[in-house]
Design an enzyme around this catalytic site. Structure first.
Site, PDB file in Angstrom:
ATOM      1  N   LYS A 129       2.326   7.703  -1.319  1.00 45.78           N
ATOM      2  CA  LYS A 129       2.367   7.007  -2.615  1.00 45.78           C
ATOM      3  C   LYS A 129       3.605   7.464  -3.357  1.00 45.78           C
ATOM      4  O   LYS A 129       4.098   8.567  -3.117  1.00 45.78           O
ATOM      5  CB  LYS A 129       1.122   7.349  -3.446  1.00 45.78           C
ATOM      6  CG  LYS A 129       0.840   6.361  -4.554  1.00 45.78           C
ATOM      7  CD  LYS A 129       0.080   5.162  -4.034  1.00 45.78           C
ATOM      8  CE  LYS A 129      -0.107   4.098  -5.084  1.00 45.78           C
ATOM      9  NZ  LYS A 129      -1.071   3.065  -4.626  1.00 45.78           N
ATOM     10  N   ASP A 169       2.268  -1.513  -6.771  1.00 42.02           N
ATOM     11  CA  ASP A 169       1.077  -0.939  -7.422  1.00 42.02           C
ATOM     12  C   ASP A 169       1.263  -1.298  -8.901  1.00 42.02           C
ATOM     13  O   ASP A 169       1.986  -2.255  -9.208  1.00 42.02           O
ATOM     14  CB  ASP A 169       0.979   0.580  -7.187  1.00 42.02           C
ATOM     15  CG  ASP A 169      -0.391   1.149  -7.566  1.00 42.02           C
ATOM     16  OD1 ASP A 169      -1.332   1.021  -6.775  1.00 42.02           O
ATOM     17  OD2 ASP A 169      -0.540   1.700  -8.682  1.00 42.02           O
TER      18      ASP A 169
END
Ligand code: NDP
Ligand code: 2IT
Length: 450
Positions: A129, A169
């Site tokens: 991430k 995201d």
């Protein structure tokens, strides 16, 4: 946090000591370790191989300066992150978040969750991430482009189609992915599938935009069917957020016969007893980049209320939190339960606090945890990677039907694991165990490689 198992307690204490003050990361690790209690008893070989000690430590963490120049000529500095958490079953894979709340704890919790989520999809993707504390809100397209180019100038040194494949995201959609892809291609002089969520004209996949929201509803429909012989048809649905995940969850929930009556953003929520008019929402959010409040100004009979948490006091059968972490707390869970909610499924990552999850499970509310319920986005990113590798594009129907199959499988794998380990119907435990075992076995067979 306390554990029955002494070994897990020690692992948790070490994580706490090594990552002081990182509350989101500790929350995510705590929940997974708790679920692994029955695994530790059944699989001493994994304890022996130090799998759990290793899995809680990222393989690599990169933190970097992101300088850029705003429209007035002023130099600005943000902080960039990429956490490459686990590569046991494939290249690191996971989104990039651009939001002022981004810090090491947030990126690590998201990267940690991503390991198990990606494993559950059945596709060969490791967990990672990244992101930055840059706030795209109120910035011009040119400012967002300069930021994205600067961010990618550093990130490009660490990623690659077979190494680490970022995606969107919060705050990262098609616009940002386009700017980043263009910069990567220029720096490397190569056209590869290094990012997913790309535009359709340069390697993106049909149905990726819809995938997280659609997948969430496919998962929820399967959960309703298998656990209570029920479905979305005729149900009242509340969805928080009004971004990518919320919009396409709203679309699919409606197609499946549900009536979505509320959406929100970080300022407040709208209630529309007639069912949300998604064309209006898409115009406000996707075209104008406006606020959800404007919906009430355009749709007669709908109401806007300030403050995003009040959304959970609306009476509904199904609640789909699709905004951000810890947006649904114990008090919100109490309100939903008192109003007769039958199912909650998480489109956002870790939107329910541990207290809220415990209340749902104790009240017999069907609960689809994020790792399982929102895995459709990254699963379809995996399908985009496959299409890029074979230099072909599949039809919308082809991708959507694969996504549907993957979500149905994820539900059954999580459900079966919950049953096998003595917690039938607890999909938190089931998803954590099923996601963990595949990665753990891969780590064991690869020796102490990381
Ligand atoms: P978007 O940026 O498209 O939308 C985010 C939405 O959540 C907006 O409505 C935003 O409101 C709201 N929101 C963000 N932060 C907060 C906050 N601190 N408090 C209240 N509301 C907030 O992001 P996505 O829809 O892509 O992501 C939503 C969630 O889904 C995230 O948790 C993400 O990690 C998760 N997710 C996303 C996937 C994807 O493919 N995009 C895949 C799997 C999970 P505002 O405009 O006011 O900020
Ligand atoms: O949280 C997530 O799964 C995502 N933001 C999607 C990640 C991806 O690589 O598509």
């Amino acid at each position: 946090m306390t554990f029955k198992n002494e070994y897990l307690q020690k692992v948790y204490n070490d994580v706490e000591a090594r990552n002081p003050g990182e509350k989101e990361f500790l929350q995510a690790v705590g929940e997974v370790l708790e679920s692994l209690e029955p695994v530790v008893e059944k699989r001493p070989d994994l304890v022996e191989a130090g799998i759990i000690d290793r899995i809680v430590e990222p393989e690599r963490q990169i933190i970097f300066r992101v300088p850029w120049v705003d429209d007035s000529g002023k130099v600005r500095v943000n902080r960039g992150f990429r956490v490459q958490f686990n590569s046991a079953i494939g290249p690191y894979k996971g989104g990039l978040r651009l939001h002022p709340s981004v810090n090491a704890s947030v990126i690590k919790f998201l990267g940690f969750e991503q390991i198990f989520k990606n494993s559950l999809t059945g596709l060969p993707m490791g967990g990672g991430k990244g992101g930055s504390d840059f706030d795209p809100k109120g910035k011009s397209d040119a400012e967002v482009m300069r930021f994205c180019q600067s961010f990618m100038t550093e990130l490009s040194k660490h990623i690659g189609a077979d190494t680490d494949v970022p995606a969107g995201d919060i705050g990262v959609g098609a616009r940002e992915i386009g700017f980043m892809f263009g910069q990567y291609k220029r720096l490397r002089n190569e056209f590869t599938g290094v990012l997913t969520g790309k535009g359709l004209s340069y390697g993106g996949s049909l149905a990726r935009k819809e995938a997280t929201g659609f997948g969430l509803c496919y998962f929820t429909e399967e959960m309703l069917k298998c656990m209570k012989n029920d479905s979305f048809a005729g149900k009242t649905v509340v969805i928080s957020g009004s971004g990518n995940v919320a919009i396409y969850a709203c679309k699919k929930a409606t197609e499946l016969g549900g009536k979505v009556v509320a959406l929100s953003d970080s300022n407040g929520y709208i209630y529309d007893a007639n069912g949300i008019n998604l064309d209006v929402v898409k115009q406000i959010k996707e075209v104008e980049r406006g606020r959800i409040k404007e919906y009430a100004e355009r749709v007669p009979g709908s109401v806007y209320t300030e403050g995003c948490r009040g959304i959970w006091t609306i009476k509904c059968d199904i609640a789909l939190p699709c905004a951000t972490q810890n947006e649904l707390d114990g008090a919100a869970a109490d309100a939903l339960i008192a109003n007769g909610v039958i199912a909650v499924a998480e489109g956002a990552n870790m939107p329910s606090t541990p207290d809220a999850v415990a209340k749902f499970l104790a009240a017999g509310v069907m609960f689809g945890p994020a790792k399982a319920a929102n895995a459709g986005g990254v699963a379809t990113s995996g399908l985009e990677m496959s299409q890029n590798s074979e230099r072909l594009s599949w039809t919308f129907e082809e991708v959507d039907s694969k996504l549907h199959g993957i979500m149905v499988n994820i539900f059954h794998n999580a459900y079966n694991a919950s049953k096998e380990y003595g917690f039938e119907g607890n999909l938190v435990v089931g998803a954590n165990i099923a996601g963990f075992l595949k990665v753990a076995d891969a780590m064991k067979w690869q020796g102490v490689a990381y």
